[in-house]
Scaffold this motif. Structure first.
Motif, PDB file in Angstrom:
ATOM      1  N   HIS A 143     -41.256 -14.516 -17.427  1.00 21.09           N
ATOM      2  CA  HIS A 143     -42.638 -14.642 -17.888  1.00 21.09           C
ATOM      3  C   HIS A 143     -43.245 -15.945 -17.380  1.00 21.09           C
ATOM      4  CE1 HIS A 143     -42.325 -11.081 -20.320  1.00 21.09           C
ATOM      5  NE2 HIS A 143     -41.286 -11.568 -20.982  1.00 21.09           N
ATOM      6  N   ARG A 145     -43.926 -14.979 -13.804  1.00 21.41           N
ATOM      7  CA  ARG A 145     -44.616 -13.694 -13.696  1.00 21.41           C
ATOM      8  C   ARG A 145     -44.059 -12.790 -12.596  1.00 21.41           C
ATOM      9  NH1 ARG A 145     -49.231 -13.780 -16.738  1.00 21.41           N
ATOM     10  NH2 ARG A 145     -50.332 -12.248 -15.489  1.00 21.41           N
ATOM     11  N   SER A 165     -48.068  -4.129 -25.187  1.00 20.25           N
ATOM     12  CA  SER A 165     -49.027  -4.935 -24.421  1.00 20.25           C
ATOM     13  C   SER A 165     -48.330  -5.784 -23.366  1.00 20.25           C
ATOM     14  CB  SER A 165     -49.841  -5.829 -25.360  1.00 20.25           C
ATOM     15  OG  SER A 165     -48.994  -6.717 -26.075  1.00 20.25           O
ATOM     16  N   GLN A 171     -47.341  -3.572 -20.396  1.00 21.90           N
ATOM     17  CA  GLN A 171     -48.477  -3.279 -19.528  1.00 21.90           C
ATOM     18  C   GLN A 171     -48.847  -4.488 -18.670  1.00 21.90           C
ATOM     19  OE1 GLN A 171     -51.718  -0.716 -21.099  1.00 21.90           O
ATOM     20  NE2 GLN A 171     -50.653  -0.881 -23.066  1.00 21.90           N
ATOM     21  N   THR A 172     -48.742  -5.679 -19.243  1.00 19.91           N
ATOM     22  CA  THR A 172     -49.029  -6.892 -18.474  1.00 19.91           C
ATOM     23  C   THR A 172     -48.039  -7.042 -17.328  1.00 19.91           C
ATOM     24  OG1 THR A 172     -49.978  -8.031 -20.385  1.00 19.91           O
ATOM     25  CG2 THR A 172     -49.186  -9.412 -18.586  1.00 19.91           C
ATOM     26  N   LYS A 181     -48.740  -4.384 -14.615  1.00 20.17           N
ATOM     27  CA  LYS A 181     -50.022  -4.515 -13.913  1.00 20.17           C
ATOM     28  C   LYS A 181     -50.190  -5.843 -13.180  1.00 20.17           C
ATOM     29  CE  LYS A 181     -52.560  -1.444 -17.057  1.00 20.17           C
ATOM     30  NZ  LYS A 181     -53.650  -1.367 -18.073  1.00 20.17           N
ATOM     31  N   LYS A 182     -49.599  -6.927 -13.721  1.00 14.92           N
ATOM     32  CA  LYS A 182     -49.945  -8.250 -13.215  1.00 14.92           C
ATOM     33  C   LYS A 182     -48.778  -9.047 -12.634  1.00 14.92           C
ATOM     34  CE  LYS A 182     -53.922  -8.724 -16.313  1.00 14.92           C
ATOM     35  NZ  LYS A 182     -54.597  -9.581 -17.336  1.00 14.92           N
ATOM     36  N   TYR A 183     -47.537  -8.641 -12.907  1.00 14.50           N
ATOM     37  CA  TYR A 183     -46.395  -9.398 -12.398  1.00 14.50           C
ATOM     38  C   TYR A 183     -46.004  -8.898 -11.007  1.00 14.50           C
ATOM     39  CZ  TYR A 183     -45.324 -11.546 -16.978  1.00 14.50           C
ATOM     40  OH  TYR A 183     -45.355 -12.271 -18.140  1.00 14.50           O
TER      41      TYR A 183
END
Length: 270
Positions: free
Chosen positions: A56, A59, A119, A122-123, A126-128
């Motif tokens: 995290h 990412r 959530s 999904q992050t 979609k974003k990593y």
């Protein structure tokens, strides 16, 4: 309890556990809970989950493929995640190095998909940056055979002849053993997302370039590769010995998705 009864109970327990994992948010969002997905159908979701490292802080999600320089890659990423270099590690007492570099300890620094909320899942999706490093299916299948059968005790575990030949191993895969162990499971099935949706696909054959390229993307620096060769089999030196027409055709058929998804040629051993 008789062995057959114990095996049956273990199989049922494994399927229940895999079913529960498959309905965790990450796997629902990426579609691994589909009943027709090979990993879900073969109760392998927890096994896959243990091979995925999520950072995290930086990412990214990385899929660790066994028999693909897995230990070297994990060690290099772990050092980067800690802001360390191989030289920093070398300055520590040998016993401390050994303890720190156990795979179980290294993986504690990363999250697993099964731990994510809806959530957060999904992050990540979609974003990593989602990355994997793969290997030619011919050499990976050979490495799995050499490690687990010729030099290991997998034959006893799966009720196969102790002197199982590579041709016999290929036939065992064809007859239902393809998903029995993650070391020879198709790489495209270990990857929880369709390979075409991954942001980074590197190759073990090009590791000296691809791994620093990956660390440059996720850590902002081209890291020095920290080479660790656990269970190395030097499979490429055995390809001509192991592969005849029968074995080559069988592996090309069984791992057709890997050849297609990752750009390897099914008519060339290397």
């Amino acid at each position: 309890m008789k062995r057959a009864e114990k095996t049956y109970i273990q199989r049922i327990t494994s399927r229940i556990r895999s079913f529960r994992y498959s309905w965790k948010p990450f796997y629902r969002h990426c579609g691994l809970n589909r009943f027709d997905h090979p990993v879900h159908a073969n109760a392998n979701v927890p096994t896959i989950d243990a091979r995925i490292a999520i950072s995290h802080a930086n990412r990214f999600l990385f899929v660790r493929i066994p028999k693909c320089a897995n230990t070297t890659i994990l060690s290099t990423l772990w050092l980067c995640e800690n802001g360390m270099s191989p030289e920093d590690l070398a300055s520590l007492p040998a016993q401390e190095q050994k303890k720190m570099m156990r795979k179980q300890n290294m993986m504690q620094l990363f999250s697993r998909p099964s731990e994510l909320s809806s959530s957060a899942a999904q992050t990540v999706l979609k974003k990593y940056c989602k990355a994997v490093i793969v290997r030619n299916p011919f050499s990976r299948a050979a490495s799995a055979y050499l490690h687990k059968f010729r030099n290991g005790n997998a034959a006893q575990k799966f009720g196969l002849p102790s002197n199982l030949s590579f041709a016999g191993f290929c036939d065992y895969l064809r007859d239902g053993g393809l998903h029995d162990d993650i070391h020879w499971m198709p790489q495209s099935h270990i990857c929880p997302l369709p390979p075409g949706t991954m942001d980074f696909i590197g190759k073990m054959e090009n590791l000296a370039i691809d791994l620093p390229r990956l660390t440059n993307i996720v850590y902002g620096r081209s890291a020095t590769i920290f080479t660790r060769q656990h269970h190395t089999t030097q499979a490429n030196n055995h390809l001509r010995e192991l592969y005849g027409t029968h074995e080559k055709r069988r592996v090309a058929e069984l791992y057709a998705e890997d050849f297609t998804c990752f750009g390897y040629q099914p008519d060339k051993l290397s």
